[in-house]
Design a protein around this motif. Sequence first.
Motif, PDB file in Angstrom:
ATOM      1  N   LEU A  35       0.823  -1.206   0.000  1.00 62.59           N
ATOM      2  CA  LEU A  35       0.000   0.000   0.000  1.00 62.59           C
ATOM      3  C   LEU A  35       0.860   1.260   0.000  1.00 62.59           C
ATOM      4  CD1 LEU A  35      -2.830  -1.022   2.491  1.00 62.59           C
ATOM      5  CD2 LEU A  35      -2.841  -1.123  -0.013  1.00 62.59           C
ATOM      6  N   VAL A  36       1.945   1.245   0.764  1.00 64.50           N
ATOM      7  CA  VAL A  36       2.878   2.376   0.771  1.00 64.50           C
ATOM      8  C   VAL A  36       3.461   2.565  -0.624  1.00 64.50           C
ATOM      9  CG1 VAL A  36       5.154   3.121   1.608  1.00 64.50           C
ATOM     10  CG2 VAL A  36       3.435   2.293   3.230  1.00 64.50           C
ATOM     11  N   HIS A  37       3.835   1.460  -1.240  1.00 65.32           N
ATOM     12  CA  HIS A  37       4.414   1.519  -2.587  1.00 65.32           C
ATOM     13  C   HIS A  37       3.406   2.117  -3.574  1.00 65.32           C
ATOM     14  CE1 HIS A  37       7.686   0.350  -5.252  1.00 65.32           C
ATOM     15  NE2 HIS A  37       6.785  -0.056  -6.122  1.00 65.32           N
ATOM     16  N   ALA A  38       2.146   1.717  -3.450  1.00 66.01           N
ATOM     17  CA  ALA A  38       1.103   2.256  -4.329  1.00 66.01           C
ATOM     18  C   ALA A  38       0.927   3.758  -4.123  1.00 66.01           C
ATOM     19  CB  ALA A  38      -0.218   1.527  -4.098  1.00 66.01           C
ATOM     20  N   ALA A  39       1.027   4.201  -2.887  1.00 66.56           N
ATOM     21  CA  ALA A  39       0.868   5.630  -2.601  1.00 66.56           C
ATOM     22  C   ALA A  39       2.063   6.441  -3.077  1.00 66.56           C
ATOM     23  CB  ALA A  39       0.652   5.834  -1.102  1.00 66.56           C
ATOM     24  N   GLU A 106      -8.318  -4.267  -4.243  1.00 70.96           N
ATOM     25  CA  GLU A 106      -9.267  -3.158  -4.097  1.00 70.96           C
ATOM     26  C   GLU A 106      -8.714  -2.080  -3.168  1.00 70.96           C
ATOM     27  OE1 GLU A 106     -13.976  -2.266  -3.299  1.00 70.96           O
ATOM     28  OE2 GLU A 106     -13.171  -4.197  -2.680  1.00 70.96           O
ATOM     29  N   THR A 107      -8.043  -2.480  -2.115  1.00 72.72           N
ATOM     30  CA  THR A 107      -7.437  -1.524  -1.183  1.00 72.72           C
ATOM     31  C   THR A 107      -6.331  -0.732  -1.869  1.00 72.72           C
ATOM     32  OG1 THR A 107      -7.983  -2.985   0.665  1.00 72.72           O
ATOM     33  CG2 THR A 107      -6.355  -1.275   1.081  1.00 72.72           C
ATOM     34  N   MET A 108      -5.547  -1.398  -2.704  1.00 74.63           N
ATOM     35  CA  MET A 108      -4.505  -0.682  -3.455  1.00 74.63           C
ATOM     36  C   MET A 108      -5.126   0.349  -4.393  1.00 74.63           C
ATOM     37  SD  MET A 108      -1.644  -3.606  -4.280  1.00 74.63           S
ATOM     38  CE  MET A 108      -0.410  -2.400  -4.853  1.00 74.63           C
ATOM     39  N   TRP A 109      -6.215  -0.015  -5.078  1.00 77.51           N
ATOM     40  CA  TRP A 109      -6.900   0.950  -5.941  1.00 77.51           C
ATOM     41  C   TRP A 109      -7.422   2.123  -5.112  1.00 77.51           C
ATOM     42  CZ3 TRP A 109      -5.693   0.869 -10.709  1.00 77.51           C
ATOM     43  CH2 TRP A 109      -5.673  -0.285 -11.489  1.00 77.51           C
TER      44      TRP A 109
END
Length: 155
Positions: A35-39, A106-109
């Motif tokens: 999630l950090v990487h996605a942000a 879905e959380t990553m999106w």
Amino acid sequence: MFDAIRNFVAELANGDGQSGVLGDDEFRVAYAALLVHAAAIDGAISDRERIKLKGLLMQRFELDDGAAADLIARATAADERAVDLYHFTRLLNERLDEAGRLRMIETMWTVAYADGALSDYESNLIWRVADLLGVSQEERVALRQRAAAEQGSPA
């Protein structure tokens, strides 16, 4: 020296050593690192992404504010040390069932859409992670559309 080796082997045989079962902390760090990487993949984590990320982790793992901040710090460090996504996705594949893997994507999106704009980097990352987690193209698209709608962004 021989006794130390013999004791180590005996502990493994008796199950007293590390069993290879993924611990909760390692799982949480891997989950949060993706999630950090996605942000961060688009160059900077916006305040809205940071708030969304923290809230999602607090909700997912039932953490208080301090524990969520600590998890994010450890996940950021793990992400900075990582050479690829496989380490994190392998850990998640060991722990999550199909519904859990779908929830992860879905959380990553949701994190990617938190700042109101989806970059090509974010989209590409999530598609690669979805592939590594065995999430089909149809499911990825549906999850993207749902996350975009919840954030009020165009898919």
